[in-house]
Structures are given as structure tokens and as C-alpha cells.
Design an enzyme around this catalytic site. Structure first.
Site, short mmCIF file in Angstrom:
data_model
loop_
_atom_site.label_atom_id
_atom_site.label_comp_id
_atom_site.label_asym_id
_atom_site.label_seq_id
_atom_site.Cartn_x
_atom_site.Cartn_y
_atom_site.Cartn_z
N GLY A 158 -0.77 8.13 0.60
CA GLY A 158 -0.16 8.14 2.56
C GLY A 158 0.85 8.11 2.93
O GLY A 158 1.53 7.72 3.45
N GLY A 184 2.41 4.66 4.33
CA GLY A 184 3.53 3.80 2.64
C GLY A 184 3.78 4.19 2.32
O GLY A 184 4.98 4.41 2.58
N SER A 187 -4.73 -0.92 14.71
CA SER A 187 -5.69 0.08 14.41
C SER A 187 -6.03 0.53 15.81
O SER A 187 -5.71 -0.22 16.27
CB SER A 187 -6.60 0.55 13.36
OG SER A 187 -7.38 1.82 13.73
N GLY A 228 0.74 -1.06 0.36
CA GLY A 228 0.35 0.15 0.58
C GLY A 228 0.77 0.83 0.13
O GLY A 228 0.23 2.08 0.60
N ALA A 229 1.95 1.40 -1.06
CA ALA A 229 3.03 2.12 -0.74
C ALA A 229 2.92 3.31 -1.89
O ALA A 229 3.48 4.29 -1.64
CB ALA A 229 4.56 1.85 -1.11
N ASN A 230 1.95 3.63 -2.08
CA ASN A 230 1.22 4.33 -3.51
C ASN A 230 0.72 6.05 -2.95
O ASN A 230 0.64 6.91 -3.68
CB ASN A 230 0.79 3.84 -4.25
CG ASN A 230 -0.35 3.92 -4.25
OD1 ASN A 230 -1.12 3.74 -3.69
ND2 ASN A 230 -1.34 3.11 -6.08
N TYR A 288 -14.11 -3.40 10.19
CA TYR A 288 -12.39 -3.09 10.20
C TYR A 288 -11.95 -3.58 11.19
O TYR A 288 -10.68 -3.74 11.97
CB TYR A 288 -12.64 -1.13 9.82
CG TYR A 288 -11.28 -1.03 10.07
CD1 TYR A 288 -10.68 -0.95 9.41
CD2 TYR A 288 -10.80 0.20 10.97
CE1 TYR A 288 -9.40 -0.27 9.78
CE2 TYR A 288 -10.02 0.46 11.34
CZ TYR A 288 -9.18 0.65 10.23
OH TYR A 288 -7.69 1.29 10.31
#
Length: 312
Positions: free
Chosen positions: A28, A30, A144, A24-26, A171
Site C-alpha cells: 500500500g 507504505g 486521515s 507498515g512498508a510491505n 479509528y
């Protein structure tokens, strides 16, 4: 009294020669994590669902002391997870399980799992176990504060929450699963005599694009206000993950912000609920996850650990 500077990304030890994968690095948290590790000298792989967006994100980091590359990974598709792992060669010092979806409308992964549980937990569960023979240092999984939701538990009789789906319930279950996964992963690593450590972190309240996908219009409004008034930015939100990834900490350590309600602040060791500390539940979740994904804890140096091995 002397002032003690707050830990930040400039305090990361030299990462030259180390390789990291960040899911999820693209954007925020990440991307902030990638940027900090690359600036410290690491080679960082952006594991992303959309390589085109990943390349655009990587372009913002290129020029740092380290290096970056983009590889496709869709955690909501176990075939993609297997393909990513099968394509990996050589040592992997650091795996950061950062990607996630939050409070989205009910939907399913390609393999039929409830999307939040399937992406946030099962996808990372499969990825970690498939890559583990390559990992040399540690696995950091982003959880979280939502794991603390009153009454939160793993719905073993209905993991997909079929017929009783609520976005927040799904979640919070997935974030509890992240901590139970870390607990059982560390137990298995220790039983196998592996030096690899499993740790977890949470960002507090960080202003990211996750909130924009919330299924509730009211919560989206509240989130927008909170992002302006309460939240940290992405770089500050990534600090607990970076601290867990680069400091000398014991396995199962859980890092979060040190401010009021763990919403913001410098990274520090934080607590977790009794439900997130239950070894029996962690083992049961692991067994269920193996059955659902078809991925098991690997043999490390010829020593395989079963679900019953080394259990007190």
C-alpha cells in the site's frame, strides 16, 4: 496562462546519503513511499510486522538508486517497539509513521490497548520518542480525513472504548490522536531547541488493503466500489506523505490532496479541525500516552522537556 505541473514523486529532491524508516512498508501507501524515496537515492528501512512479507516487498524496490533493508517491528507490541529502537545505530534523517489499522472488529494489542488506538497512536508514540535522539530532520505521521468525524474527540475516561466500542469511533479517535501527537511533538522539539520538525499528512481516498479488514460487510462493499470510482492508487495516495517528508515546510504542517473533499489530487497544505488544534488536549494526550507506554520525551542534547515546560 502557463500550466503549472502537478507535484509528483519525480520532483523529490536527491535523497542520496539520507536514511529513512517507514512503518507498515510491505504494501500500500507504505511500499509506495519506500519506492519513491529509494528511487530518489535514500536508504530506506522497511519496518514491518512480518519480515518475510517485508523481504518480498523489498524485492520489488531493489535496483532503485538508493537501497532498502527490512527490520521487524510490531507496533501492537511495545516490547517489539523497544527492540527495534534499541537496535538502531547512527543517524536517522526521516521517520515516517505510516502503519495503521482501520475500522477493525474490537481486539487488543499485546499490552492490552484497543488495537486501533494502540497501533495507530501508542505504538508510533513510543517508537518516535525512543528513536528521537537519532532523528536529524523530521517525523511525518500519517493521519486521515476521518479525524473530522462529527463529535470526534479523545475519550480520556475510556481510551480503550470498553463497553462502547464502535470501529469507526476507534479509528477516528486514533487519527485525531495522530494530529494531536504531531502538535505536541513539535512544541516539545521547539522548546528543546531541536531543529527536528514534526509534520502530518493524509492520503485522501487511496485504494489500499486497509479497507478489506473493515468490520462492516456493507462498508467493505462501499469501499470496493469507491476504490474503483473515487480512489487514487497507492502512488498518488503516498504523495502528501512524500511532500511532507522532502519539502521545506514548517513544523505541524498538514498535507493532503488538493481535490474536492481532499479525496484525491496533488499534495497541498490542508486544514484540520479545532479538536485537532487544541494544545491543551494535545498535552493531556501526551501525558496519558507516556503513562500508558512507559516512554517519555527524551533528553535532546542534554536538555529535557517536561510536560509543563515551555507551555504558554
Amino acid at each position: 496562462m502557463a500550466h503549472t505541473p502537478r507535484w509528483n514523486a519525480t520532483d523529490i529532491p536527491d535523497q542520496t546519503g539520507r536514511t529513512a524508516v517507514v512503518t507498515g512498508a510491505n504494501s500500500g501507501l507504505g511500499l509506495a513511499t519506500v519506492d519513491a524515496l529509494a528511487r530518489a537515492g535514500a536508504h530506506v528501512v522497511l519496518a514491518v510486522r512480518d519480515p518475510r512479507r517485508g523481504e518480498a516487498a523489498a524485492d520489488t524496490v531493489r535496483g532503485a538508486r538508493g537501497s532498502v533493508e527490512v527490520r521487524r517491528l510490531d507496533l501492537a507490541d511495545l516490547a517489539s517497539v523497544r527492540a527495534f529502537a534499541a537496535g538502531w545505530q547512527g543517524p536517522l534523517d526521516l521517520l515516517i509513521n505510516n502503519a495503521g489499522v482501520m475500522n477493525i472488529p474490537e481486539s487488543r494489542t499485546k499490552d492490552g490497548f484497543e488495537r486501533q488506538f494502540g497501533t495507530n497512536h501508542l505504538g508510533h508514540f513510543a517508537l518516535t520518542n525512543l528513536l528521537l535522539p537519532h532523528v536529524t530532520d523530521r517525523v511525518v505521521t500519517v493521519s486521515s480525513g476521518a479525524h473530522r468525524l462529527p463529535g470526534n474527540h479523545i475519550h480520556f475516561d475510556n481510551l480503550n472504548l470498553t463497553g462502547s466500542y464502535r470501529p469507526i469511533t476507534a479509528y477516528s479517535q486514533s487519527k485525531l490522536a495522530n494530529l494531536l501527537f504531531t502538535l505536541e511533538l513539535q512544541r516539545r522539539l521547539a522548546a528543546a531547541g531541536s531543529p527536528v520538525r514534526a509534520l502530518a499528512a493524509h492520503p485522501g481516498w487511496a485504494a489500499t488493503n486497509l479497507q478489506g479488514a473493515d468490520a462492516s460487510a456493507l462498508r467493505r462493499v462501499v469501499m470496493r466500489v469507491g476504490n474503483r470510482v473515487v480512489a487514487q492508487d497507492n502512488r498518488a495516495g503516498a504523495l502528501p506523505t512524500l511532500y511532507a517528508a522532502t519539502q521545506d515546510l514548517p513544523g505541524t504542517s498538514y498535507l493532503g490532496p488538493d481535490g474536492l473533499g481532499e479525496m484525491r489530487g496533488a499534495p497541498t497544505m490542508v486544514g484540520r479541525t479545532a479538536a485537532a488544534s487544541d494544545a491543551g488536549t494535545a498535552g493531556r494526550l501526551w501525558q496519558a500516552s507516556e503513562e500508558l507506554t512507559g516512554v517519555a520525551f527524551p533528553s535532546l542534547d542534554g536538555q529535557e522537556v517536561t510536560a509543563e515546560a515551555a507551555r504558554p
